[in-house]
Design an enzyme around this catalytic site. Structure first.
Site, PDB file in Angstrom:
ATOM      1  CD  GLU A   1      11.649  -7.794 -13.667  1.00 39.08           C
ATOM      2  OE1 GLU A   1      13.307  -8.059 -13.523  1.00 39.08           O
ATOM      3  OE2 GLU A   1      11.125  -7.921 -14.742  1.00 39.08           O
TER       4      GLU A   1
ATOM      5  CB  CYS B   1       2.992  -4.298   4.009  1.00 41.13           C
ATOM      6  SG  CYS B   1       1.435  -4.633   2.846  1.00 41.13           S
TER       7      CYS B   1
ATOM      8  CB  CYS C   1      -0.766  -4.762   5.691  1.00 42.09           C
ATOM      9  SG  CYS C   1      -2.425  -5.962   5.610  1.00 42.09           S
TER      10      CYS C   1
ATOM     11  CG  HIS D   1       3.915  -4.804   9.328  1.00 46.88           C
ATOM     12  ND1 HIS D   1       4.581  -5.755   9.559  1.00 46.88           N
ATOM     13  CD2 HIS D   1       3.276  -5.057   7.973  1.00 46.88           C
ATOM     14  CE1 HIS D   1       4.574  -6.849   8.556  1.00 46.88           C
ATOM     15  NE2 HIS D   1       3.807  -6.462   7.519  1.00 46.88           N
TER      16      HIS D   1
ATOM     17  NE  ARG E   1      -2.229 -10.571   2.277  1.00 50.61           N
ATOM     18  CZ  ARG E   1      -3.151  -9.358   2.425  1.00 50.61           C
ATOM     19  NH1 ARG E   1      -2.912  -8.815   3.487  1.00 50.61           N
ATOM     20  NH2 ARG E   1      -3.798  -9.027   1.563  1.00 50.61           N
TER      21      ARG E   1
ATOM     22  CB  SER F   1       3.221 -13.987   2.903  1.00 55.91           C
ATOM     23  OG  SER F   1       1.916 -13.416   2.373  1.00 55.91           O
TER      24      SER F   1
ATOM     25  CB  CYS G   1       1.156 -10.379   1.504  1.00 57.51           C
ATOM     26  SG  CYS G   1       1.842  -8.608   1.990  1.00 57.51           S
TER      27      CYS G   1
ATOM     28  CB  CYS H   1       4.786  -5.126   0.469  1.00 58.22           C
ATOM     29  SG  CYS H   1       3.236  -5.745   0.622  1.00 58.22           S
TER      30      CYS H   1
END
Lengths: 166, 574
Positions: free
Chosen positions: B14, B62, B65, B69, B485, B508, B552, B555
């Protein structure tokens, strides 16, 4: 405390204390924060124990579990208890969990990590979780007061486990 | 009555991505909404901090990843301050980047996306002898393809499934009619899933070598913090570099003998998916893998550009610094902008949350109101898709030989036209094709590094502008990369040596964005339109398309629940 870049070429220490959590989500960062707290006495376990900040990595940590005798995960554990409550869970309690498959390769999913280790038959024989009940899991850097206050007690739990294991 | 299929969370846990798909009378998706259901707003944490520290915070955005970043972050500071990194640093960053891309794409294929196409439970019915024959046909050079090998895999799988914990294979729609592989192909895929699982824990050691540690490798404004001394033993030496070389060789073997043959084999069973999930037809890439400095865009191995309306005859120029190009709208996002503004370039960007949605838990969102924690980035007012398909199409349309070669070979092997790329399967195939390129480039970059070191250059950082006293009172910069991505960019505004504003537009957010002021869907929403659904209660088709983007949104937080059902619970990051 951090693993140097030469470490992985050596035999891994038999015990791994793996801090998990996102330090940018307030109390979710209690795992890494607990590692900092433990680092004060890290020399005592030289050669026996490796302390690793796993962040929110999932499968990427798989390689770091191999060849260990025991794994202690330190993390936020949410049960509805008062914030700052220290939890200790065993492998059996974890086994009752059904973590499932991550929906994204990006989910730093401890459950998936352990399931993958099990599938490859590389799960350490002994596995424990020492956790702290979070108060706030939301954007922010730094722990809430009750979680911060719980660090010495959670540290003590980890120390007791290490004393038994070493 | 319209059937509304709600997939929340798409990523199973969730607080994530939520998809609401409205089915029409013929059982196809007539309209779709993509919603990020939890606020992050990391930009707020960065304000007032030292720009040189920003990468270390950004690395935690993330879960996986970390490196992209950090890379975008150091590049935006360097861009603001006019710093050019030395050749070695450029190469090492390329190696870090490509390692991440190869690992991430292989993991995505085997450990996430393959399970949308491969029925694990069906694999238990496979005949090991027939599986071996199939495997030898699919990939003649694969190392392991004997009946005994597949018999062992089947035993391992059976033991795992019989333990009553599907674990990794839980929460899928096993037995769904949309699964089409024969049991042998399923068993072969399971075997390679295990191979990939073992391999991925090795490849990432490259990050440890150059980043000093992993997870969370070290970056540095001005270069890389990787001391190199070929003959020394307290720095990166020839022994360590030889290990990197071996890991790259291994990676190339995994990609060439497992990933690509499996991808083509699986794809051949699902030709209908070249007609589904295409979506916007607009593609954007900032590009990466500089060969002569980050400012020489023409030298990038991944070219920069934009394609509109599937027009491969024209690649449009893109400039992240142009205030009229990339803008973030909030028409359908739970934010407010000062002065009632509706769209802002990231340098002027604001992060002020204002939730006006229903109180959770809710049954449905209102597509006419605000419905997401994601902003709506647009390029010159167009909704864009970013990621492997965008990069491959832009490379192909730009006439780059590397891209032409892999695309032509794959289209030939599958006997499909180029137009088939505009689809869910095209997106999944593009990820494999760029991995083929990435692993070759990884080898090339490694050779470049060795050549440069042997020529006597061991400099990895330029620290001449390290001290804030050398900086202007105010500066703006942007730092981009191509995350696995898709297009990622960080924009920074430095004032009096501190971060005055920092804005991140992640891939994303482009792909999962809600509608804009003009009512244009985001890439996920658009890709779902027209999707046929065999069984609305088991929306496998929606997952196939959404997973083809490699979402993604997870994260990531890491809470363990004691009741067992929720071992992990995640929050959104977009």
């Amino acid at each position: 405390m951090m693993s140097g870049y030469l470490n992985f070429l050596r035999e891994p220490a038999p015990i791994l204390v793996l801090g998990l959590g996102n330090t940018l989500l307030s109390d979710d960062g209690v795992g890494p924060a607990l590692l900092d707290h433990l680092s004060i006495s890290a020399q005592r376990w030289e050669g026996q124990v490796e302390f690793m900040d796993g962040g929110t990595q999932g499968l990427a940590l798989l390689g770091r579990l191999c060849g260990r005798k025991a794994l202690i995960i330190v993390d936020a554990v949410k049960t509805g208890a008062p914030p700052g409550t220290v939890h200790r869970m065993t492998l059996g309690e974890l086994r009752s969990a059904n973590p499932g498959r991550a929906g994204s390769a990006h989910e730093g999913n401890a459950g998936e990590l352990l399931a993958a280790a099990q599938l490859l038959d590389e799960l350490p024989d002994r596995l424990f979780v020492v956790g702290v009940e979070p108060k706030k899991i939301a954007t922010g850097h730094g722990l809430s007061a009750p979680v911060k206050r719980a660090l010495p007690e959670a540290s003590k739990e980890v120390h007791e486990l290490l004393t038994q294991l070493c | 009555m319209t059937v509304r299929v709600v997939v929340d969370p798409v990523t199973r846990i969730e607080g994530h991505l939520r998809i609401e798909a409205m089915l029409n009378d013929s059982g196809h998706v007539g309209d779709a909404m993509s919603s990020g259901t939890m606020w992050r707003g990391l930009e707020v944490i960065l304000q007032g901090r030292d720009p040189r520290d920003a990468w270390a915070f950004c690395e935690r955005i993330c879960g996986v990843c970390t490196t992209v970043h950090a890379l975008a972050s150091v590049r935006c500071v360097e861009n603001a301050l006019g710093i050019t990194v030395p050749k070695n640093a450029e190469i090492i960053r390329n190696i870090m980047f490509l390692t991440q891309m190869v690992q991430d794409h292989v993991i995505h294929f085997y450990h996430l996306h393959a399970l949308d196409w491969v029925d694990i439970v069906s694999a238990l019915k496979a005949d090991p002898v027939a599986t071996a024959a199939l495997a030898q046909k699919v990939s003649p050079s694969a190392e392991k393809a004997s009946p005994g090998y597949f018999r062992d895999i089947a035993t391992t799988l059976k033991k795992y499934v019989d333990s009553g914990q599907l674990g990794l294979f839980d929460n899928a729609y096993w037995g769904h009619p949309a699964y089409k592989l024969p049991p042998e192909a399923n068993l072969m895929a399971v075997a390679h899933y295990l191979e990939a699982l073992k391999w991925q824990k090795e490849i990432i050691k490259i990050h440890t070598v150059f980043g000093g540690k992993n997870p969370h490798p070290n970056y540095l404004v001005g270069g890389m913090a990787s001391a190199i001394n070929l003959q020394g033993d307290s720095a990166i030496n020839i022994e360590r570099l030889n290990m990197v070389k071996d890991l790259i060789t291994q990676a190339k073997q995994i990609v060439d003998t497992l990933y690509i043959p499996d991808l083509l084999a699986v794809a051949s069973f699902y030709p209908e998916w070249t007609q589904i999930g295409g979506g916007l037809g607009n593609y954007l890439a900032y590009g990466d893998i500089p060969q002569h400095g980050i400012s020489d865009v023409s030298s990038f191995k991944f070219p920069r550009g934009a394609i509109l309306n599937k027009n491969l005859a024209e690649v449009l120029p893109v400039d992240p610094a142009d205030a009229g190009q990339v803008q973030e709208e909030i028409t359908h996002s739970w934010y407010e902008y000062s002065g009632g503004k509706t769209a802002l370039h990231p340098w002027e960007g604001e992060t002020s949350p204002k939730y006006t949605g229903p109180k959770p838990p809710y049954t449905q969102l209102d597509e006419n109101a605000k419905y997401s924690w994601l902003k709506t980035p647009r390029w010159k007012g167009n909704a864009m898709e970013v990621g492997p398909l965008a990069r491959v199409l832009i490379g192909f349309a730009s006439g780059h030989g590397d891209f032409k070669e892999v695309v032509t070979a794959a289209l030939g092997a599958l006997k499909i036209p180029a137009a088939a790329l505009f689809s869910t399967l095209g997106r999944t195939a593009a990820r494999g094709l760029e991995t083929q390129l990435a692993v070759q480039w990884l080898k090339d970059e490694f050779d470049n590094l060795i050549a440069n070191l042997k020529a006597g250059d061991s400099t990895t950082a330029d620290t001449s502008k390290w001290e804030p006293s050398t900086w202007p009172a105010e500066a703006k910069g942007y730092g981009f990369t191509e995350a696995p991505r898709g297009a990622l960019c960080h924009w920074i505004h430095i004032k009096d040596a501190k971060i005055a504003n920092y804005q991140i537009v992640v891939p994303s957010t482009w792909n999962a964005s809600p509608k804009d002021a003009k009512g244009q869907h985001g890439a996920y929403e658009s890709a779902l339109l027209g999707t046929p659904m065999a069984d609305p209660k088991r929306p496998l088709e929606i997952l196939r398309t959404i997973h083809s983007f490699d979402p993604c949104l997870a994260c990531a937080s890491h809470v363990i629940g004691k009741d067992g059902r929720k071992l992990s619970e995640f929050l959104i990051r977009v």
